[in-house]
Design a protein around this motif. Structure first.
Motif, PDB file in Angstrom:
ATOM      1  N   LEU A  96       1.020  -1.226   0.037  1.00  0.00           N
ATOM      2  CA  LEU A  96      -0.059  -0.098  -0.093  1.00  0.00           C
ATOM      3  C   LEU A  96       0.933   1.153  -0.106  1.00  0.00           C
ATOM      4  O   LEU A  96       0.629   2.178  -0.668  1.00  0.00           O
ATOM      5  N   GLN A 103       2.472   5.525  -9.935  1.00  0.00           N
ATOM      6  CA  GLN A 103       0.793   5.567 -10.489  1.00  0.00           C
ATOM      7  C   GLN A 103       0.855   5.212 -12.100  1.00  0.00           C
ATOM      8  O   GLN A 103       1.712   5.182 -12.563  1.00  0.00           O
ATOM      9  N   PHE A 106      -3.701   5.822 -18.074  1.00  0.00           N
ATOM     10  CA  PHE A 106      -4.375   4.877 -18.626  1.00  0.00           C
ATOM     11  C   PHE A 106      -4.579   5.361 -20.197  1.00  0.00           C
ATOM     12  O   PHE A 106      -4.658   6.436 -20.458  1.00  0.00           O
ATOM     13  N   SER A 112     -11.453   4.217 -17.775  1.00  0.00           N
ATOM     14  CA  SER A 112     -10.523   4.475 -16.529  1.00  0.00           C
ATOM     15  C   SER A 112     -10.964   5.330 -15.559  1.00  0.00           C
ATOM     16  O   SER A 112     -10.661   5.688 -14.440  1.00  0.00           O
ATOM     17  N   ASP A 114     -14.632   6.078 -13.130  1.00  0.00           N
ATOM     18  CA  ASP A 114     -15.970   5.466 -12.746  1.00  0.00           C
ATOM     19  C   ASP A 114     -17.012   6.337 -12.916  1.00  0.00           C
ATOM     20  O   ASP A 114     -17.042   7.390 -12.552  1.00  0.00           O
TER      21      ASP A 114
ATOM     22  N   TYR B 184     -13.736  -3.232 -16.602  1.00  0.00           N
ATOM     23  CA  TYR B 184     -13.081  -1.783 -16.918  1.00  0.00           C
ATOM     24  C   TYR B 184     -12.007  -1.429 -16.060  1.00  0.00           C
ATOM     25  O   TYR B 184     -11.449  -1.781 -15.133  1.00  0.00           O
ATOM     26  N   TYR B 186     -11.265   1.220 -14.679  1.00  0.00           N
ATOM     27  CA  TYR B 186     -11.189   2.203 -13.264  1.00  0.00           C
ATOM     28  C   TYR B 186     -10.970   1.275 -12.140  1.00  0.00           C
ATOM     29  O   TYR B 186     -10.539   1.844 -11.078  1.00  0.00           O
ATOM     30  N   THR B 188      -8.972  -1.214 -12.245  1.00  0.00           N
ATOM     31  CA  THR B 188      -7.340  -1.479 -12.162  1.00  0.00           C
ATOM     32  C   THR B 188      -6.766  -0.019 -11.701  1.00  0.00           C
ATOM     33  O   THR B 188      -5.965  -0.019 -10.803  1.00  0.00           O
ATOM     34  N   ALA B 189      -7.529   0.972 -12.023  1.00  0.00           N
ATOM     35  CA  ALA B 189      -7.014   2.206 -11.523  1.00  0.00           C
ATOM     36  C   ALA B 189      -7.160   2.354  -9.878  1.00  0.00           C
ATOM     37  O   ALA B 189      -6.213   2.545  -9.336  1.00  0.00           O
ATOM     38  N   ALA B 190      -8.400   1.720  -9.404  1.00  0.00           N
ATOM     39  CA  ALA B 190      -8.401   1.757  -8.064  1.00  0.00           C
ATOM     40  C   ALA B 190      -7.382   0.848  -7.342  1.00  0.00           C
ATOM     41  O   ALA B 190      -6.864   1.128  -6.172  1.00  0.00           O
ATOM     42  N   ARG B 191      -6.984  -0.246  -7.993  1.00  0.00           N
ATOM     43  CA  ARG B 191      -6.038  -1.213  -7.396  1.00  0.00           C
ATOM     44  C   ARG B 191      -4.748  -0.551  -7.279  1.00  0.00           C
ATOM     45  O   ARG B 191      -3.986  -0.549  -6.397  1.00  0.00           O
ATOM     46  N   MET B 193      -4.066   2.763  -7.188  1.00  0.00           N
ATOM     47  CA  MET B 193      -4.256   3.728  -6.141  1.00  0.00           C
ATOM     48  C   MET B 193      -4.311   3.188  -4.686  1.00  0.00           C
ATOM     49  O   MET B 193      -4.016   3.817  -3.684  1.00  0.00           O
ATOM     50  N   GLY B 194      -4.353   1.689  -4.649  1.00  0.00           N
ATOM     51  CA  GLY B 194      -4.247   1.099  -3.212  1.00  0.00           C
ATOM     52  C   GLY B 194      -5.449   0.590  -2.667  1.00  0.00           C
ATOM     53  O   GLY B 194      -5.290   0.336  -1.447  1.00  0.00           O
ATOM     54  N   ALA B 195      -6.719   0.711  -3.235  1.00  0.00           N
ATOM     55  CA  ALA B 195      -7.825   0.137  -2.895  1.00  0.00           C
ATOM     56  C   ALA B 195      -7.829  -1.566  -2.762  1.00  0.00           C
ATOM     57  O   ALA B 195      -7.286  -2.301  -3.718  1.00  0.00           O
ATOM     58  N   LYS B 199     -12.934  -2.456  -0.677  1.00  0.00           N
ATOM     59  CA  LYS B 199     -12.998  -1.488  -1.082  1.00  0.00           C
ATOM     60  C   LYS B 199     -13.377  -1.092  -2.637  1.00  0.00           C
ATOM     61  O   LYS B 199     -14.407  -0.291  -3.145  1.00  0.00           O
ATOM     62  N   HIS B 203     -16.828   0.645  -2.950  1.00  0.00           N
ATOM     63  CA  HIS B 203     -17.002   1.974  -3.845  1.00  0.00           C
ATOM     64  C   HIS B 203     -17.283   1.967  -5.157  1.00  0.00           C
ATOM     65  O   HIS B 203     -17.746   2.833  -5.883  1.00  0.00           O
ATOM     66  N   HIS B 204     -16.727   0.902  -5.741  1.00  0.00           N
ATOM     67  CA  HIS B 204     -16.911   1.063  -7.309  1.00  0.00           C
ATOM     68  C   HIS B 204     -18.052   0.016  -7.977  1.00  0.00           C
ATOM     69  O   HIS B 204     -18.931   0.625  -8.730  1.00  0.00           O
ATOM     70  N   ASN B 208     -22.206   0.717  -9.393  1.00  0.00           N
ATOM     71  CA  ASN B 208     -22.433   0.550 -10.783  1.00  0.00           C
ATOM     72  C   ASN B 208     -23.533  -0.576 -11.134  1.00  0.00           C
ATOM     73  O   ASN B 208     -23.943  -0.654 -12.102  1.00  0.00           O
ATOM     74  N   PRO B 211     -28.191   0.093  -9.998  1.00  0.00           N
ATOM     75  CA  PRO B 211     -29.309   0.380 -11.131  1.00  0.00           C
ATOM     76  C   PRO B 211     -29.946  -0.898 -11.753  1.00  0.00           C
ATOM     77  O   PRO B 211     -30.934  -1.142 -12.127  1.00  0.00           O
TER      78      PRO B 211
END
Lengths: 335, 291
Positions: A96, A103, A106, A112, A114, B184, B186, B188-191, B193-195, B199, B203-204, B208, B211
């Motif tokens: 972490l 970073q 993409f 990329s 949400d 998607y 996003y 990967t992006a969350a991962r 970032m360290g989620a 989480k 959160h994601h 989604n 709905p």
């Protein structure tokens, strides 16, 4: 520039990195039938403050290499040293902490972000994940970041669907630099954008590099985008680096036949210029069954005249000129 | 570009909400459901007559007629002289409660399992999908009858049985949506970032997927009410003498040719509720632009 490299210490060092994805047959009882050798023994050194351009055709493993460095795959062997520390087996809290320093930007600015989050939520997400931060301070920091990447403040409460590709990419960049990382891996950040927007984003990346003292690993599939921003360039073919060299040398004097082909494929805006005919033909072979010997030999124009070694022996990355490494038997001095 | 003051209204499709396609459906559906819910809600405190005991002198009075005892009946009476209006109002309690409970259970279960299945894939996905296929291939109505025969038919058992019967259809939708969303970038992006997985899911993925769950769950309300009525029709609903719409239909079938209102009026009520809820689901689907 070579002076700079000599003085600077390496920020990232990759030693014999391999990423093999297992392939299974499709019957009820799963049986491994092979590996996709996405990255097959890459050695790489990126010094602090440098921009390293990584080029190759699609499917050559350049994105996989970038993501393996970010520790996104479990199928990795080899060693990754970041800031002098072995990060290959980091777990939990240590991993972490590492996330702060590395970073990713993409390729696709559409998937990329949400779609259910506002710009504020997206940019503040990494800050929230790593720091305890009051609401006012969070707002201030997001405001600053949006300012840096050139997004007006009024857009903070909007959702990604209301933005253009270039603006979305700016949001993604703001998110990536929110924690002031040391290394940013740019995974084809401009190839999904309009040409007019591409240069804006490249300039933004160059500005940010100065301002935040960043190091880039810049992945691209053509040499055109990399030419603008890189210091050193590595050419990848079928999971391996075939040529690593400072930018000027590579463009002036490409050594590997594959690099020569890539450079000949860059379109020239001058219609009077006599263009060499296209030096690259054929398709990239399957990474499940890479060719024996030099992986490039089925497409190489010199392989037939070069002798048996190209078919049997895999060439190592060796220094052909000072600072200019190439993996080709043509430049093998021991031969 | 519009002024920032009005941004909220022009967000998402750049139309004010009241001009979007699907909104008329949503409004009509809401009105229908509101009527039914109000009617049922009032019955908790007040009904014109007793829903369980009647006046035998006033057997089978037609709607809008006065019985022999001089009482006016808005929707007539049943073969035991009980007031239909009161029975419809009170009978809705069970039908609506069972439907809501069932759908809530389905939504929770299928969102949770669908996300697990679609995000983690691997053996979790294989096991859950296999359970689904088993669930579909066995006629669950028989099992429901068995469960009710063993445990009796309280509202909760009924809801659980019906949820067991229907969660698969929502689960399949949430699972496929979760698979799409997990792929998607996003995520990967969350991962990066360290989620962690928890989480990312909270959160994601779940925001989604909600709905989808909502739309497909509302579409389930109809079939749930009908299934509940079917069980009640077979005598497996909530115990007598408290009325439910389904049992009222079954009790009136002997009089169908001559006194239509005994089973006709509860049938109309079911139709109104099902139509209303389906219109809501359909409206939401159009507004959120889902397939």
């Amino acid at each position: 520039m070579s002076e700079q490299i000599l003085n600077a210490r390496p920020l990232l060092e990759v030693q014999d990195l391999k990423v093999y994805f297992p392939v299974y047959n499709k019957s009820l009882i799963r049986k491994k039938i092979g590996d996709v050798k996405a990255v097959d023994g890459v050695n790489l050194i990126i010094t602090k403050g440098q921009t390293f351009g990584l080029v190759g055709e699609s499917g050559c493993g350049k994105s996989t290499l970038g993501r393996a460095i970010l520790r996104l795959y479990n199928e990795t062997t080899g060693r990754i040293l970041f800031d002098g520390r072995d990060i290959t087996d980091l777990k939990g809290r240590e991993l972490l902490r590492l996330r702060r320093d590395m970073q990713l930007i993409f390729q696709d600015p559409y998937s990329s972000l949400d779609p259910r989050m506002t710009v504020f939520d997206i940019i503040s997400e990494p800050i929230k994940l790593h720091e305890k931060c009051g609401k006012e301070e969070l707002r201030k920091r997001v405001h600053e970041l949006m300012d840096v990447v050139g997004l007006p403040d009024s857009m903070m409460t909007r959702r990604p669907s209301e933005f253009s590709g270039g603006q979305r990419q700016r949001i993604g960049i703001a998110r990536a630099i929110a924690l002031k990382p040391k290394l940013v891996i740019c995974d084809e950040p401009v190839s999904a954008l309009d040409v007019s927007i591409q240069s804006q984003i490249l300039n933004l990346l160059a500005d940010l590099k100065k301002e935040y003292d960043l190091t880039y690993l810049f992945i691209a599939h053509g040499l055109a985008a990399v030419k603008h921003i890189s210091d050193d360039i590595g050419v990848m073919y079928l999971g391996r680096l075939v040529e690593v060299s400072p930018k000027s040398q590579l463009y002036r004097n490409p050594l590997h036949p594959y690099s020569q082909g890539l450079i000949s494929a860059v379109p020239e805006p001058d219609p009077d210029l006599k263009k060499e005919e296209n030096l690259l033909s054929g398709e990239v072979p399957s990474p499940i069954n890479p060719p024996s010997g030099c992986p490039f030999h089925p497409r190489c124009r010199f392989a037939a005249s070069c002798g048996q070694r190209c078919y049997t022996e895999r060439p190592e990355l060796r220094e052909a000129e000072p600072g200019h490494l190439v993996a080709c038997h043509l430049f093998d001095k021991e031969a | 570009m519009k002024t920032t003051k009005n941004d909220r209204r022009y967000r998402n499709g750049h139309l004010p909400w009241y001009r979007k396609k699907g909104v008329p459906r949503l409004i009509v559906g809401c009105i229908l459901v509101l009527i039914v819910v109000l009617m049922v809600g009032v019955s908790l405190f007040w009904t014109p007559h007793s829903p369980v005991s009647g006046n035998l002198a006033d057997r089978l009075v037609a709607p809008f007629h006065t019985g022999k005892s001089g009482t006016f009946y808005l929707l007539g009476t049943d073969p035991l002289g009980r007031d239909m209006t009161s029975r419809i109002m009170a009978g809705g309690q069970v039908s609506v409660l069972v439907a809501l409970l069932t759908v809530a259970l389905c939504a929770l279960l299928s969102t949770f399992l669908g996300v697990l299945s679609g995000y983690y894939r691997g053996w979790v996905d294989s096991v859950l999908s296999m359970i689904c296929e088993i669930n579909i291939s066995i006629p669950l109505f028989l099992i429901v009858i068995m469960i009710i025969a063993i445990f009796g038919s309280s509202v909760f058992v009924l809801a659980l049985c019906l949820a067991l019967n229907e969660w698969v259809s929502v689960f399949r939708q949430t699972r496929s949506k979760a698979i799409v969303q997990s792929n998607y970038e996003y995520v990967t992006a969350a991962r990066v970032m360290g989620a962690n997985n928890r989480k990312i899911i909270i959160h994601h993925l779940i925001p989604n997927i909600v709905p989808t769950t909502m739309v497909f769950s509302t579409l389930l309300v109809g079939s749930t009410i009908i299934a509940e009525s079917g069980l009640a029709y077979l005598g497996l609903g909530v115990s007598k003498p408290f009325p439910t719409w389904g049992r009222m239909i079954s009790e009136g079938q002997a009089y169908m040719n001559t006194e239509w209102w005994v089973s006709g009026i509860p049938a109309i009520c079911i139709a109104i509720l099902v139509l209303g809820v389906n219109l809501i689901g359909d409206g939401l689907r159009i507004i959120w632009r889902m397939e």
